[in-house]
Motif scaffolding. Sequence first.
Motif, short mmCIF file in Angstrom:
data_model
loop_
_atom_site.label_atom_id
_atom_site.label_comp_id
_atom_site.label_asym_id
_atom_site.label_seq_id
_atom_site.Cartn_x
_atom_site.Cartn_y
_atom_site.Cartn_z
N PHE A 1 32.81 51.50 59.76
CA PHE A 1 32.95 51.21 61.19
C PHE A 1 33.76 52.32 61.86
O PHE A 1 34.77 52.76 61.34
N VAL A 2 33.29 52.77 63.03
CA VAL A 2 34.01 53.81 63.78
C VAL A 2 34.63 53.23 65.05
O VAL A 2 35.83 53.30 65.24
N SER A 3 33.81 52.64 65.92
CA SER A 3 34.33 52.12 67.18
C SER A 3 33.29 51.22 67.82
O SER A 3 32.12 51.22 67.42
N GLU A 4 33.72 50.47 68.83
CA GLU A 4 32.80 49.62 69.58
C GLU A 4 33.39 49.33 70.95
O GLU A 4 34.57 49.57 71.20
N ALA B 1 34.64 59.83 56.52
CA ALA B 1 34.32 60.36 57.85
C ALA B 1 34.67 59.35 58.93
O ALA B 1 35.28 59.70 59.95
N ALA B 2 34.31 58.08 58.72
CA ALA B 2 34.61 57.04 59.70
C ALA B 2 36.12 56.92 59.90
O ALA B 2 36.59 56.76 61.03
N GLY B 3 36.88 57.04 58.82
CA GLY B 3 38.34 56.97 58.93
C GLY B 3 38.90 58.10 59.78
O GLY B 3 39.75 57.87 60.65
N PHE B 4 38.42 59.32 59.56
CA PHE B 4 38.86 60.46 60.38
C PHE B 4 38.53 60.23 61.85
O PHE B 4 39.36 60.48 62.73
N LEU B 5 37.32 59.75 62.12
CA LEU B 5 36.89 59.53 63.51
C LEU B 5 37.66 58.40 64.16
O LEU B 5 38.06 58.52 65.33
#
Length: 174
Positions: free
Chosen positions: A58-61, A166-170
């Motif tokens: 999960f990145v954002s919502e 990658a999701a954590g970095f973003l």
Amino acid sequence: MGKFRTTASLTHPHSQVIAVPMIPERIAEEVKVCEESWNGETCIYDEVIESEASSDRFVSENKSAFAFCPFASCRSFEVWILPKRHAHNIAQLTEEERKNFASLTRKILGAYHTVLGDPPYNYAFQQTIGDEKYHLQLRLYPKLIIHAGFEINTGILINPMRPEDAAGFLREAI
């Protein structure tokens, strides 16, 4: 500048709109899966949104849109953005939903800038005109590595970045 190497085929900002007289095989396969999973209101991508909401990918919502790095991503920092309400085409979104979709896209691109140093990227709107069982998506593909001998000769892509990382970095950059 971010800590990841970037490459691009053309160095100036540009977009390309391309139409072909057939449905590409990969898209046809996705449409088929959506049709097979259709229950009258939702498709498999609606289930993906629900399951990815609690995953490390999960990145954002926001109220209307959802972003995540897909499982087994083909490319480092690949992100998919989907409307939360099932829609097969961007024209089906309400004005508020389009604004929220655009806002979330802007956040992800801002995170790319922060984490990756404003890399070149490709994007693809995945949508259909007539098949209501498909789910609209925007896919973002930063151009971070060059596909070389192995990828070219085998058709197998190597992604050196786990989508969870990658999701954590973003997420940290948003």
